[in-house]
Design a protein around this motif. Structure first.
Motif, mmCIF file in Angstrom:
data_model
loop_
_atom_site.group_PDB
_atom_site.id
_atom_site.type_symbol
_atom_site.label_atom_id
_atom_site.label_comp_id
_atom_site.label_asym_id
_atom_site.label_seq_id
_atom_site.Cartn_x
_atom_site.Cartn_y
_atom_site.Cartn_z
ATOM 1 N N VAL A 89 14.850 3.772 -2.775
ATOM 2 C CA VAL A 89 14.593 2.864 -3.768
ATOM 3 C C VAL A 89 14.004 3.184 -5.081
ATOM 4 C CG1 VAL A 89 13.801 0.504 -4.068
ATOM 5 C CG2 VAL A 89 14.551 1.100 -1.827
ATOM 6 N N PRO A 90 14.401 3.221 -6.152
ATOM 7 C CA PRO A 90 13.724 3.392 -7.491
ATOM 8 C C PRO A 90 12.507 2.836 -7.608
ATOM 9 C CG PRO A 90 16.031 3.126 -7.956
ATOM 10 C CD PRO A 90 15.666 2.418 -6.544
ATOM 11 N N THR A 91 11.502 3.552 -8.151
ATOM 12 C CA THR A 91 10.418 2.924 -8.557
ATOM 13 C C THR A 91 10.019 3.331 -9.978
ATOM 14 O OG1 THR A 91 8.833 4.792 -8.276
ATOM 15 C CG2 THR A 91 9.200 3.782 -6.272
ATOM 16 N N ARG A 92 8.778 2.446 -10.507
ATOM 17 C CA ARG A 92 8.577 2.442 -11.880
ATOM 18 C C ARG A 92 6.942 1.952 -11.865
ATOM 19 N NH1 ARG A 92 11.657 -2.446 -14.273
ATOM 20 N NH2 ARG A 92 10.108 -3.996 -13.902
ATOM 21 N N ASP A 93 6.425 2.612 -13.136
ATOM 22 C CA ASP A 93 4.837 2.292 -13.353
ATOM 23 C C ASP A 93 5.057 1.054 -13.958
ATOM 24 O OD1 ASP A 93 2.108 3.167 -13.947
ATOM 25 O OD2 ASP A 93 2.668 2.336 -15.611
ATOM 26 N N HIS A 94 3.940 -0.069 -13.411
ATOM 27 C CA HIS A 94 3.535 -1.152 -14.282
ATOM 28 C C HIS A 94 2.158 -1.402 -14.248
ATOM 29 C CE1 HIS A 94 3.935 -5.326 -15.281
ATOM 30 N NE2 HIS A 94 2.899 -5.658 -14.370
ATOM 31 N N GLU A 95 1.507 -1.092 -15.467
ATOM 32 C CA GLU A 95 0.060 -1.170 -15.930
ATOM 33 C C GLU A 95 -0.782 -0.364 -14.750
ATOM 34 O OE1 GLU A 95 -0.887 -5.099 -15.673
ATOM 35 O OE2 GLU A 95 0.087 -5.790 -17.455
ATOM 36 N N GLY A 96 0.038 0.874 -14.624
ATOM 37 C CA GLY A 96 -0.854 2.172 -13.705
ATOM 38 C C GLY A 96 -0.597 1.832 -12.076
ATOM 39 N N SER B 79 0.778 -1.185 0.012
ATOM 40 C CA SER B 79 -0.065 0.039 -0.056
ATOM 41 C C SER B 79 0.794 1.154 -0.157
ATOM 42 C CB SER B 79 -1.056 0.079 1.152
ATOM 43 O OG SER B 79 -1.757 1.122 1.209
ATOM 44 N N ALA B 80 1.920 1.345 0.865
ATOM 45 C CA ALA B 80 2.642 2.356 0.984
ATOM 46 C C ALA B 80 3.578 2.586 -0.292
ATOM 47 C CB ALA B 80 3.901 2.318 2.110
ATOM 48 N N ILE B 81 3.922 1.582 -1.057
ATOM 49 C CA ILE B 81 4.601 1.911 -2.349
ATOM 50 C C ILE B 81 3.963 2.336 -3.394
ATOM 51 C CG2 ILE B 81 5.989 0.649 -4.192
ATOM 52 C CD1 ILE B 81 7.227 -1.020 -2.143
ATOM 53 N N ARG B 82 2.609 1.642 -3.401
ATOM 54 C CA ARG B 82 1.497 1.953 -4.585
ATOM 55 C C ARG B 82 1.170 3.615 -4.232
ATOM 56 N NH1 ARG B 82 -1.638 -3.586 -4.019
ATOM 57 N NH2 ARG B 82 -0.328 -4.933 -5.452
ATOM 58 N N ALA B 83 1.195 4.090 -3.153
ATOM 59 C CA ALA B 83 0.808 5.556 -3.097
ATOM 60 C C ALA B 83 1.684 6.506 -3.404
ATOM 61 C CB ALA B 83 0.648 5.703 -1.532
ATOM 62 N N GLN B 84 2.954 6.051 -3.830
ATOM 63 C CA GLN B 84 4.083 6.932 -4.320
ATOM 64 C C GLN B 84 3.735 7.289 -5.938
ATOM 65 O OE1 GLN B 84 6.118 7.878 -1.928
ATOM 66 N NE2 GLN B 84 4.626 6.548 -0.829
ATOM 67 N N GLU B 85 4.397 8.306 -6.270
ATOM 68 C CA GLU B 85 4.288 8.535 -7.685
ATOM 69 C C GLU B 85 5.509 7.810 -8.517
ATOM 70 O OE1 GLU B 85 5.180 12.490 -10.688
ATOM 71 O OE2 GLU B 85 5.269 12.681 -8.503
ATOM 72 N N ALA B 86 4.879 7.186 -9.513
ATOM 73 C CA ALA B 86 5.915 6.276 -10.508
ATOM 74 C C ALA B 86 7.153 6.966 -10.617
ATOM 75 C CB ALA B 86 5.110 5.517 -11.361
ATOM 76 N N GLY B 87 8.397 6.323 -10.649
ATOM 77 C CA GLY B 87 9.514 7.242 -11.180
ATOM 78 C C GLY B 87 10.182 8.043 -10.157
ATOM 79 N N THR B 88 9.715 8.277 -9.015
ATOM 80 C CA THR B 88 10.146 8.846 -7.900
ATOM 81 C C THR B 88 10.756 7.793 -6.648
ATOM 82 O OG1 THR B 88 8.872 10.713 -8.286
ATOM 83 C CG2 THR B 88 9.813 10.359 -6.073
#
Length: 379
Positions: A238-245, A212-221
Motif C-alpha cells: 500500500v502506497p504512503t505519503r506525508d501529511h503534515e509530518g 501506529s504501525a503506518i506512522r512508523a513507516q517512511e513516507a513515500g515507501t
C-alpha cells in the motif's frame, strides 16, 4: 348612541357646537377626523406590518440551534426499554441518566427567517450559525439523516463494548477499511470492508495499532498490509505519503466488535454520536448490581471513543438548557467543551467535566454519594 338621522350643522349661529366637539377657540371640529400626525403614525405602522410580514417569508442562509428533549437511557421509549441486555445478568436500574439533544431549525429543505434569528439573538439557549458551518453545500436531508444514523449505531456499539470490558468481559475488536477517498494513496489497493490482519508484520489488535504501525513507516515507501477480503487473506503493498509530518495511507477506519453479550439500544429518531458517554454509563449500570445514580437526576453528553476517552460535541449550550428544562440537577460535560460551558450554565444545574469513562463513572458515584461538591467543574 349615534343617531342615523341627518345631523344639524355644528357651530352654526343658531346651533353652537357643544364644548367637547370644539377644536379650538370657538372653532368647530369633526369628531371623526384624524390628525396629520396620527395619520402618519398609522401609515408607518401599516408599512412596518407589511414589511415584517414580507421579511418573515424571506429564507436566510442560517440555522438556529435550540434545546431538544432529554431521554432517560435507563427508561423506556414507546413502551419498550431503551437498553436491553441478553446473554448476561441484567440488574434493574431505576436511576436517571439522560442523554441530551439539540433541535436544528434550518438546513436542507428548511430555511429560517428574520424572526427566527431575532428570537435566537435574545435567548441564551439558542445560537445562530451560517448554514455551511453545520451542513456542507449540496448536502441533502436524506444524506444527513443517513450519516447521523450511522454515527448513532457506531456510538452504541462502542458504548456496549466499553461497558462490557469494564465489567470483565472479553470483547475482540476487528478493524476495517471504512472509506477510501478519491486521491488517497491507497485508492485502488485497499477497498471498503477489508479487515486488517497485520501492518508491516505487526498483528492488528485495534485501530490504534493500525495507525501506529503506518506512522512508523517512511513516507513515500509502500507498506505491506495483510487484509481479509471476502474471507480470504491477501498481502498488499500500500502506497504512503506525508501529511503534515505524519505518514498516512489516506483511508478512514471502521471498527466491528464481537460482543459476547447481546446489547440492544433503541434511541428512536435521534442521530449522531454525542450520546455515547451516557449509553456507556447506562449499559454499565445494567450490568452491575445496585442503583448507580443513587436516585439523582443526571444528564450529560459526549462521544465515547474506543480508547475510553470522552470527546467534545456540538450544541453544548442547548444541551445544558435542555437538561435543566427536563428536570436534571447534574450535567456531565466533556472537558474539551468547558470553554463553551462557561457563562451559560442555567441556575440550579451543576456541571461536572469528564474526559474519560473513568471520570464519568467516578462522577456519577460521587453524585450518588452526595459528594458532587468534590468534583471538577468547568470554571
Amino acid at each position: 348612541m349615534i343617531s342615523t338621522n341627518p345631523a344639524p350643522s355644528v357651530g352654526g349661529p343658531h346651533d353652537p357646537a357643544p364644548p367637547h366637539l370644539l377644536g379650538g377657540e370657538g372653532s368647530p371640529r369633526n369628531p371623526y377626523a384624524v390628525s396629520r400626525r396620527s395619520s402618519g403614525l398609522l401609515t408607518f405602522l401599516f408599512l412596518t406590518i407589511v414589511l415584517s410580514a414580507a421579511i418573515s417569508f424571506i429564507p436566510l442562509p442560517y440555522v438556529v440551534l435550540q434545546p431538544g428533549p432529554i431521554t432517560n437511557t435507563l427508561g423506556e421509549l414507546d413502551g419498550k426499554p431503551i437498553i436491553e441486555v441478553k446473554g448476561a445478568t441484567a440488574y434493574p436500574a431505576k436511576g436517571t441518566l439522560d442523554f441530551t439533544t439539540v433541535r436544528v431549525v434550518g438546513g436542507p429543505g428548511v430555511r429560517v427567517n428574520a424572526f427566527d434569528l431575532l428570537v435566537a439573538g435574545v435567548s441564551d439557549a439558542e445560537e445562530v450559525f451560517p448554514r455551511e458551518e453545520i451542513y456542507p453545500e449540496e448536502t441533502t436531508r436524506e444524506e444527513i439523516q443517513q450519516e447521523n444514523a450511522a454515527e448513532m449505531v457506531d456510538s452504541q456499539e462502542v458504548a456496549a463494548a466499553i461497558a462490557l470490558r469494564e465489567t470483565g468481559h472479553v470483547v475482540p475488536e476487528r478493524v476495517l477499511v471504512s472509506q477510501v477517498p478519491e486521491g488517497s494513496p491507497a485508492k485502488g489497493v485497499l477497498e471498503p470492508g477489508d479487515e486488517f490482519v497485520s501492518v508491516a508484520g505487526s498483528p492488528v489488535a485495534d485501530a490504534a495499532a493500525v495507525q501506529s504501525a503506518i506512522r512508523a513507516q517512511e513516507a513515500g515507501t509502500p507498506v505491506p498490509i495483510v487484509v481479509k477480503r471476502k474471507g480470504v487473506e491477501q498481502t498488499l503493498s500500500v502506497p504512503t505519503r506525508d501529511h503534515e509530518g505524519t505518514t498516512i495511507v489516506g483511508i478512514l477506519l471502521g471498527r466491528d466488535y464481537d460482543l459476547p453479550v447481546d446489547v440492544t439500544i433503541t434511541a428512536g429518531g435521534v442521530g449522531g454520536p454525542s450520546a455515547g458517554s451516557m449509553f456507556t454509563l447506562a449499559v454499565y449500570d445494567m450490568l452491575t448490581p445496585g442503583d448507580l445514580t443513587g436516585g439523582k437526576r443526571i444528564a450529560g453528553t459526549g462521544t465515547m471513543e474506543p480508547d475510553e476517552s470522552v470527546g467534545p460535541i456540538g450544541g453544548i449550550r442547548q444541551k445544558l438548557h435542555g437538561a435543566k428544562d427536563g428536570g436534571a440537577d447534574y450535567f456531565l460535560a466533556p472537558t474539551d467543551n468547558c470553554a463553551e460551558v462557561k457563562g451559560h450554565v442555567p441556575d440550579g444545574l451543576t456541571v461536572v467535566r469528564i474526559g474519560s469513562f473513568d471520570d464519568a463513572l467516578g462522577a456519577v458515584k460521587a453524585i450518588a454519594a452526595g459528594k458532587a461538591d468534590t468534583l471538577p467543574g468547568c470554571s
